[in-house]
Design a protein around this motif. Structure first.
Motif, mmCIF file in Angstrom:
data_model
loop_
_atom_site.group_PDB
_atom_site.id
_atom_site.type_symbol
_atom_site.label_atom_id
_atom_site.label_comp_id
_atom_site.label_asym_id
_atom_site.label_seq_id
_atom_site.Cartn_x
_atom_site.Cartn_y
_atom_site.Cartn_z
ATOM 1 N N GLU A 1 0.197 2.399 -3.326
ATOM 2 C CA GLU A 1 -0.449 3.662 -3.686
ATOM 3 C C GLU A 1 -0.289 4.699 -2.582
ATOM 4 O OE1 GLU A 1 -4.400 3.533 -5.391
ATOM 5 O OE2 GLU A 1 -4.105 1.438 -5.980
ATOM 6 N N GLY A 2 -0.388 4.236 -1.339
ATOM 7 C CA GLY A 2 -0.205 5.146 -0.217
ATOM 8 C C GLY A 2 1.216 5.673 -0.146
ATOM 9 N N LEU A 3 2.198 4.789 -0.378
ATOM 10 C CA LEU A 3 3.603 5.192 -0.354
ATOM 11 C C LEU A 3 3.905 6.188 -1.470
ATOM 12 C CD1 LEU A 3 5.380 1.770 0.338
ATOM 13 C CD2 LEU A 3 4.837 3.581 1.980
ATOM 14 N N GLN A 4 3.328 5.944 -2.639
ATOM 15 C CA GLN A 4 3.542 6.832 -3.774
ATOM 16 C C GLN A 4 3.016 8.232 -3.459
ATOM 17 O OE1 GLN A 4 5.249 5.583 -6.479
ATOM 18 N NE2 GLN A 4 5.464 7.756 -7.007
ATOM 19 N N TYR A 5 1.861 8.291 -2.799
ATOM 20 C CA TYR A 5 1.278 9.579 -2.416
ATOM 21 C C TYR A 5 2.209 10.337 -1.462
ATOM 22 C CZ TYR A 5 -1.535 12.876 0.257
ATOM 23 O OH TYR A 5 -1.982 14.007 0.898
ATOM 24 N N LEU A 6 2.729 9.632 -0.462
ATOM 25 C CA LEU A 6 3.632 10.288 0.491
ATOM 26 C C LEU A 6 4.870 10.830 -0.222
ATOM 27 C CD1 LEU A 6 3.497 7.798 3.518
ATOM 28 C CD2 LEU A 6 2.277 9.968 3.256
ATOM 29 N N ALA A 7 5.409 10.031 -1.141
ATOM 30 C CA ALA A 7 6.595 10.476 -1.886
ATOM 31 C C ALA A 7 6.275 11.702 -2.729
ATOM 32 C CB ALA A 7 7.099 9.340 -2.771
ATOM 33 N N GLU A 8 5.097 11.724 -3.337
ATOM 34 C CA GLU A 8 4.695 12.879 -4.154
ATOM 35 C C GLU A 8 4.530 14.141 -3.318
ATOM 36 O OE1 GLU A 8 1.145 11.464 -5.957
ATOM 37 O OE2 GLU A 8 2.180 10.207 -7.443
ATOM 38 N N GLN A 9 4.172 13.966 -2.050
ATOM 39 C CA GLN A 9 4.019 15.114 -1.146
ATOM 40 C C GLN A 9 5.348 15.558 -0.539
ATOM 41 O OE1 GLN A 9 0.940 16.602 -0.980
ATOM 42 N NE2 GLN A 9 0.545 15.029 -2.542
ATOM 43 N N GLN B 1 2.140 -2.931 11.201
ATOM 44 C CA GLN B 1 0.803 -3.180 10.665
ATOM 45 C C GLN B 1 0.530 -2.377 9.397
ATOM 46 O OE1 GLN B 1 -1.266 -5.469 11.430
ATOM 47 N NE2 GLN B 1 -0.529 -6.182 13.423
ATOM 48 N N ASP B 2 1.114 -1.176 9.312
ATOM 49 C CA ASP B 2 0.899 -0.355 8.115
ATOM 50 C C ASP B 2 1.436 -1.026 6.857
ATOM 51 O OD1 ASP B 2 -0.379 1.883 9.354
ATOM 52 O OD2 ASP B 2 1.571 2.554 10.099
ATOM 53 N N THR B 3 2.471 -1.836 7.010
ATOM 54 C CA THR B 3 3.065 -2.490 5.831
ATOM 55 C C THR B 3 2.154 -3.584 5.280
ATOM 56 O OG1 THR B 3 4.283 -4.161 7.105
ATOM 57 C CG2 THR B 3 5.380 -2.048 6.742
ATOM 58 N N ARG B 4 1.078 -3.915 6.009
ATOM 59 C CA ARG B 4 0.149 -4.961 5.560
ATOM 60 C C ARG B 4 -1.100 -4.373 4.912
ATOM 61 N NH1 ARG B 4 1.604 -7.482 11.197
ATOM 62 N NH2 ARG B 4 3.456 -8.665 10.600
ATOM 63 N N LEU B 5 -1.115 -3.067 4.693
ATOM 64 C CA LEU B 5 -2.258 -2.443 4.019
ATOM 65 C C LEU B 5 -2.393 -3.005 2.598
ATOM 66 C CD1 LEU B 5 -1.658 1.141 5.367
ATOM 67 C CD2 LEU B 5 -3.888 0.004 5.465
ATOM 68 N N GLU C 1 -5.137 10.807 4.172
ATOM 69 C CA GLU C 1 -5.109 10.519 2.739
ATOM 70 C C GLU C 1 -4.295 9.261 2.459
ATOM 71 O OE1 GLU C 1 -6.240 11.171 -1.182
ATOM 72 O OE2 GLU C 1 -6.928 12.126 0.667
ATOM 73 N N PHE C 2 -3.208 9.070 3.206
ATOM 74 C CA PHE C 2 -2.398 7.856 3.052
ATOM 75 C C PHE C 2 -3.255 6.612 3.289
ATOM 76 C CE2 PHE C 2 -0.206 4.564 5.585
ATOM 77 C CZ PHE C 2 0.603 4.022 4.598
ATOM 78 N N TYR C 3 -4.018 6.619 4.385
ATOM 79 C CA TYR C 3 -4.849 5.449 4.687
ATOM 80 C C TYR C 3 -5.973 5.266 3.670
ATOM 81 C CZ TYR C 3 -2.648 4.459 9.198
ATOM 82 O OH TYR C 3 -1.747 4.103 10.177
ATOM 83 N N GLN C 4 -6.524 6.369 3.210
ATOM 84 C CA GLN C 4 -7.598 6.251 2.216
ATOM 85 C C GLN C 4 -7.089 5.595 0.940
ATOM 86 O OE1 GLN C 4 -9.163 10.255 1.922
ATOM 87 N NE2 GLN C 4 -10.621 9.931 3.591
ATOM 88 N N LEU C 5 -5.872 5.920 0.549
ATOM 89 C CA LEU C 5 -5.298 5.354 -0.673
ATOM 90 C C LEU C 5 -4.771 3.936 -0.456
ATOM 91 C CD1 LEU C 5 -3.375 8.503 -1.936
ATOM 92 C CD2 LEU C 5 -5.289 7.399 -3.101
ATOM 93 N N ALA C 6 -4.211 3.683 0.728
ATOM 94 C CA ALA C 6 -3.573 2.384 0.982
ATOM 95 C C ALA C 6 -4.559 1.305 1.428
ATOM 96 C CB ALA C 6 -2.477 2.543 2.033
ATOM 97 N N LYS C 7 -5.718 1.719 1.931
ATOM 98 C CA LYS C 7 -6.711 0.750 2.393
ATOM 99 C C LYS C 7 -7.947 0.697 1.487
ATOM 100 C CE LYS C 7 -9.591 -0.466 6.389
ATOM 101 N NZ LYS C 7 -10.903 -0.351 5.737
ATOM 102 N N LYS C 8 -8.346 1.863 0.996
ATOM 103 C CA LYS C 8 -9.592 2.009 0.235
ATOM 104 C C LYS C 8 -10.752 1.452 1.074
ATOM 105 C CE LYS C 8 -7.133 1.765 -4.181
ATOM 106 N NZ LYS C 8 -6.888 3.223 -4.283
#
Length: 278
Positions: free
Chosen positions: A70-78, A61-65, A192-199
């Motif tokens: 943007e969420g993936l990019q944030y995780l990679a940056e962290q 389900q997360d892949t359908r955000l 933060e991942f969900y905030q960026l990936a879902k808005k």
């Protein structure tokens, strides 16, 4: 519950200290391999333990955000590697303070009721920490990441989540145990991942509103600094108590012949997501 944990023999495959190059994709391929093997009677009931460094495991389900990239990019940056598992559930954080345990059972003629699998893992964790006065509950903790009816908690704070995977008459009951480190910081990462990936987008699927304060590590909740090795010892003691024979092993020849196929399925699922990060 006793009947499920009680096995004539338990094989333990310990991958909790393999190191930073051991990838979570290999773990999910391994558990599918073990399901097929144990389900076919080619191996006994098996407990596998594993630790992965700085990984966020996403559910389907997360892949359908709507703003997943943007969420993936944030995780990679962290400094976290995002991967997609081949089963349900939602995002969870794995790092060197999180011990994962998979119990793989053969599905008997009457089958294993799904709650019976969850209850067996809950019972095992209760027994592992029975020398502490704190009560370990199994109920959904609202505000946790990857919430479910078998969230394990102490005093309303979640430290573990349980999932199941069924394949070819094998049942894998999987748990992640936050042994040490900060449960709140892990939750902040997912929030933060969900905030960026879902808005503020409206989605058909309801994603969790993560509240970091409802998550903690076992070390914090029990008031004792536990290590992965401490928890491994407790696990081994309980498996020994529930069997006539406990032994350490690795994948057998039958399993090695299956592994590449199951591993490739997990890799294929993740290649699309890897493209998004380029």
């Amino acid at each position: 519950m006793e009947g499920l944990l009680r096995q004539p023999e338990w094989r333990i495959i310990d991958q909790s200290a393999v190191g930073i190059h051991f990838q979570a994709l290999q773990s999910f391929g391994t558990d599918d391999t073990l399901c097929a093997s144990v389900g076919a009677g080619e191996a006994p009931a098996t407990a596998r333990t594993w630790v992965h460094h700085n990984t966020v495991v996403l559910g389907i389900q997360d892949t359908r955000l709507p703003f997943l990239q943007e969420g993936l990019q944030y995780l990679a940056e962290q400094g976290y590697q995002p991967i997609v598992r081949n089963s349900g559930g939602l995002a969870v954080v794995l790092d060197e303070g999180v011990l994962n345990i998979s119990l793989i059972f053969p599905e008997a003629a009457k089958g294993i009721d799904i709650n019976r699998g969850y209850d067996a893992m809950w019972q095992l964790v209760q027994q592992m920490f029975s020398d502490f006065p704190q009560s370990i509950e199994a109920r959904e903790i609202i505000g946790s990441y990857c919430p479910g009816s078998y969230d394990l908690s102490i005093g309303g704070k979640k430290f573990a989540g349980i999932s199941q995977r069924r394949l070819k008459r094998g049942v894998a009951v999987q748990i992640y145990l936050c042994v040490n480190g900060s449960g709140e910081k892990r939750a902040e990462l997912v929030r933060e991942f969900y905030q960026l990936a879902k808005k503020d987008e409206q989605t058909k699927f309801v994603y969790p509103e993560v509240v970091p304060e409802v998550m903690a590590s076992l070390s914090d909740l029990l008031g004792v600094e536990l290590t992965i090795a401490d928890v491994m010892l407790r696990l081994l003691q309980q498996l020994k108590a529930h069997s006539d024979y406990l032994y350490a092993g690795q994948l057998n020849e039958f399993e090695l012949s299956l592994f590449s196929g199951y591993y490739q399925r997990v890799v294929d699922r993740n290649e699309k997501m890897a493209e998004m990060l380029k």
